[in-house]
Motif scaffolding. Structure first.
Motif, PDB file in Angstrom:
ATOM      1  N   LEU A 120       0.831  -1.211   0.000  1.00 41.23           N
ATOM      2  CA  LEU A 120       0.000   0.000   0.000  1.00 41.23           C
ATOM      3  C   LEU A 120       0.867   1.262   0.000  1.00 41.23           C
ATOM      4  O   LEU A 120       0.549   2.242  -0.681  1.00 41.23           O
ATOM      5  CB  LEU A 120      -0.933  -0.015   1.207  1.00 41.23           C
ATOM      6  CG  LEU A 120      -2.005  -1.115   1.203  1.00 41.23           C
ATOM      7  CD1 LEU A 120      -2.802  -1.084   2.504  1.00 41.23           C
ATOM      8  CD2 LEU A 120      -2.935  -0.975   0.007  1.00 41.23           C
ATOM      9  N   ARG A 121       1.950   1.237   0.739  1.00 36.27           N
ATOM     10  CA  ARG A 121       2.852   2.387   0.757  1.00 36.27           C
ATOM     11  C   ARG A 121       3.486   2.603  -0.618  1.00 36.27           C
ATOM     12  O   ARG A 121       3.620   3.746  -1.085  1.00 36.27           O
ATOM     13  CB  ARG A 121       3.935   2.191   1.813  1.00 36.27           C
ATOM     14  CG  ARG A 121       3.448   2.378   3.250  1.00 36.27           C
ATOM     15  CD  ARG A 121       4.579   2.154   4.229  1.00 36.27           C
ATOM     16  NE  ARG A 121       4.208   2.548   5.589  1.00 36.27           N
ATOM     17  CZ  ARG A 121       5.022   2.443   6.635  1.00 36.27           C
ATOM     18  NH1 ARG A 121       6.244   1.946   6.486  1.00 36.27           N
ATOM     19  NH2 ARG A 121       4.618   2.836   7.831  1.00 36.27           N
ATOM     20  N   ARG A 134       0.967   4.072  -2.973  1.00 36.41           N
ATOM     21  CA  ARG A 134       0.749   5.490  -2.678  1.00 36.41           C
ATOM     22  C   ARG A 134       1.873   6.349  -3.258  1.00 36.41           C
ATOM     23  O   ARG A 134       1.636   7.486  -3.693  1.00 36.41           O
ATOM     24  CB  ARG A 134       0.659   5.690  -1.166  1.00 36.41           C
ATOM     25  CG  ARG A 134       0.284   7.110  -0.746  1.00 36.41           C
ATOM     26  CD  ARG A 134       0.199   7.218   0.763  1.00 36.41           C
ATOM     27  NE  ARG A 134       1.477   6.894   1.386  1.00 36.41           N
ATOM     28  CZ  ARG A 134       1.653   6.758   2.693  1.00 36.41           C
ATOM     29  NH1 ARG A 134       0.617   6.880   3.523  1.00 36.41           N
ATOM     30  NH2 ARG A 134       2.841   6.472   3.190  1.00 36.41           N
ATOM     31  N   ARG A 135       3.092   5.794  -3.281  1.00 33.50           N
ATOM     32  CA  ARG A 135       4.227   6.544  -3.825  1.00 33.50           C
ATOM     33  C   ARG A 135       4.321   6.441  -5.343  1.00 33.50           C
ATOM     34  O   ARG A 135       5.202   7.037  -5.959  1.00 33.50           O
ATOM     35  CB  ARG A 135       5.540   6.049  -3.198  1.00 33.50           C
ATOM     36  CG  ARG A 135       5.665   6.363  -1.720  1.00 33.50           C
ATOM     37  CD  ARG A 135       7.088   6.148  -1.236  1.00 33.50           C
ATOM     38  NE  ARG A 135       7.502   4.751  -1.327  1.00 33.50           N
ATOM     39  CZ  ARG A 135       7.474   3.905  -0.298  1.00 33.50           C
ATOM     40  NH1 ARG A 135       7.027   4.321   0.883  1.00 33.50           N
ATOM     41  NH2 ARG A 135       7.877   2.668  -0.445  1.00 33.50           N
TER      42      ARG A 135
END
Length: 353
Positions: free
Chosen positions: A264-265, A268-269
C-alpha cells in the motif's frame, strides 16, 4: 488396536523427520548443480553480499510432496482434490525454477499463478464466508487472496532464515489446530491430508534450515517460495473452512501485515510494485542495525505468540475471544514492525588510552 490420535501423532512425527532427512539429502545432491547453474548475484536490493546458489526450494518441495504422497498412499489412493493441489504446486515450482534462471515477464507469471490458485480453490470447494455470499463471488475473493498470499510469501523470502522463522511455526501449528477444529464439527472429516502436508513441509524446511542460516550458503529461490505460498495458503483455507477463520488469519499475520502495508505504501508513492525493492519492514530492520539472525528471532518468537492466540480462538470459540485475539495479534505485529522501523542505537567503541 492403536487409538486414532496416538497413531496419527506417531505418523506425523515420522513424516516430519523423514521429510527433514529427504530434504537435507536432496540439497547435498543438488547443491553442486545449483552452484553451477543457479547462482544469485547480489544487487542493490539484495540482502546478501556474495554470489550464493539458489534453488533449495527444489529439495524442500520435492521432499514435501514425496513424503506426503508416500504417507497418504499407504492408506488409500490420493483424493482427486488433493491431486489438483499437487499438480498446481508442481506448476508453480516450474514457474519459479524458470524465473530463477531467466526472469519471466510479470503478466505471464501472474496468469500462471492465477491458474494454479483457481484450480486449488475450485477443487477445495471450501466455504469461508456466510452462505448468503454467492459461491462464485466467494471463490473469486479466495483466488485474489490466494494469489496475493503466494506472492507475499515470495516477496518476504529476502533474508537468511526468515522463511524458516515464519513457516516452521505456521506449519507446525496448523496440524494440531486443524485437528482440534475438525473435532468440533458435527460430521467426520479426513485430517490426514492437511496433517501430512503440514508435517512434511515443516520437516523439509527444517532440513533446509542449516544451509540457509546466516550467513546463508543456499537460498530457496522462487522455485521454493511460490509453491510454499500455495501449499500454506491451501492449508490455511482448509483450516478457515472449519470455521476457524480467526486462527487462519492469526498464524500468518506477520507476513500479511508486513507485505500488505509495504504494498500500500509503494502504491501510494506511485512505484512499480512488481519490481524488486528493499521497502519491507524486515529489510528496513537490517538497514537499521538488526542482524539477519536478530530479525528472524523476532519473527520466530512473534509467530509462537500468534500461534498461541490462534489456539485460544479454538479453545474459547466465542465471538469476543475471536475479536480480542485478532486485535491482540494486530497490536503485537504492529509493535514488531515499529521496532524494525526504528534505528538501533549505536554502541560507541571504547577508545584505548
Amino acid at each position: 488396536m492403536v487409538p486414532v490420535e496416538p497413531l496419527l501423532s506417531m505418523i506425523y512425527l515420522m513424516v516430519l523427520f523423514g521429510s527433514a532427512l529427504v530434504s537435507a539429502l536432496l540439497i547435498l545432491i543438488l547443491k553442486p548443480l545449483l552452484v553451477r547453474y543457479a547462482l544469485a548475484r547480489p544487487n542493490a536490493r539484495s540482502s546478501h553480499k556474495i554470489p550464493t546458489p539458489q534453488g533449495g526450494g527444489i529439495a524442500v518441495i520435492g521432499a514435501c510432496l514425496l513424503v506426503t504422497g508416500a504417507a497418504l498412499l499407504t492408506g488409500n489412493a490420493l483424493p482427486a482434490s488433493f491431486t489438483v493441489v499437487i499438480v498446481a504446486t508442481l506448476m508453480l515450482a516450474l514457474v519459479g525454477a524458470v524465473d530463477d534462471i531467466r526472469p519471466l515477464p510479470a503478466i505471464p507469471r501472474l496468469l500462471l499463478q492465477i491458474a494454479a490458485v483457481t484450480a486449488v480453490v475450485v477443487a477445495s470447494d471450501m466455504r469461508v464466508l456466510p452462505e448468503s455470499v454467492p459461491l462464485a463471488v466467494e471463490q473469486a475473493l479466495l483466488v485474489v487472496g490466494g494469489v496475493w498470499f503466494v506472492n507475499l510469501v515470495n516477496f518476504m523470502d529476502g533474508l537468511d532464515w526468515i522463511t524458516v522463522a515464519e513457516m516452521v511455526p505456521v506449519t507446525a501449528f496448523i496440524a494440531p489446530l486443524y485437528f482440534v477444529a475438525v473435532a468440533s464439527l458435527p460430521k467426520e472429516a479426513n485430517v490426514s491430508e492437511v496433517m501430512f502436508v503440514a508435517a512434511s513441509l515443516c520437516g523439509a524446511l527444517l532440513g533446509f534450515a542449516p544451509f540457509n542460516k546466516p550467513v546463508a550458503r543456499l537460498f530457496l529461490g522462487d522455485v521454493g517460495s511460490l509453491p510454499i505460498g500455495l501449499l500454506v495458503g491451501w492449508m490455511l483455507l482448509q483450516l478457515a473452512g472449519t470455521g476457524a477463520l480467526a486462527a487462519a488469519l492469526l498464524l500468518p499475520l506477520y507476513y500479511l501485515m508486513d507485505a500488505t502495508i509495504t504494498l500500500l505504501r509503494r502504491l501510494r508513492r506511485g512505484e512499480k510494485v512488481w519490481e524488486a525493492h528493499r521497502s519491507h519492514f524486515y529489510q528496513k530492520a537490517t538497514d537499521n542495525g538488526f542482524s539477519a539472525l536478530g530479525v528472524s528471532a523476532h519473527v520466530f518468537g512473534l509467530n509462537l505468540v500468534l500461534a498461541g492466540l490462534a489456539a485460544m480462538t479454538l479453545i474459547w470459540p466465542s465471538g469476543a475471544v475471536q475479536v480480542a485475539a485478532l486485535g491482540a495479534g494486530v497490536v503485537l505485529v504492529g509493535l514488531v514492525l515499529r521496532r524494525f522501523s526504528t534505528p538501533r542505537p549505536k554502541i560507541p567503541l571504547e577508545v584505548s588510552r
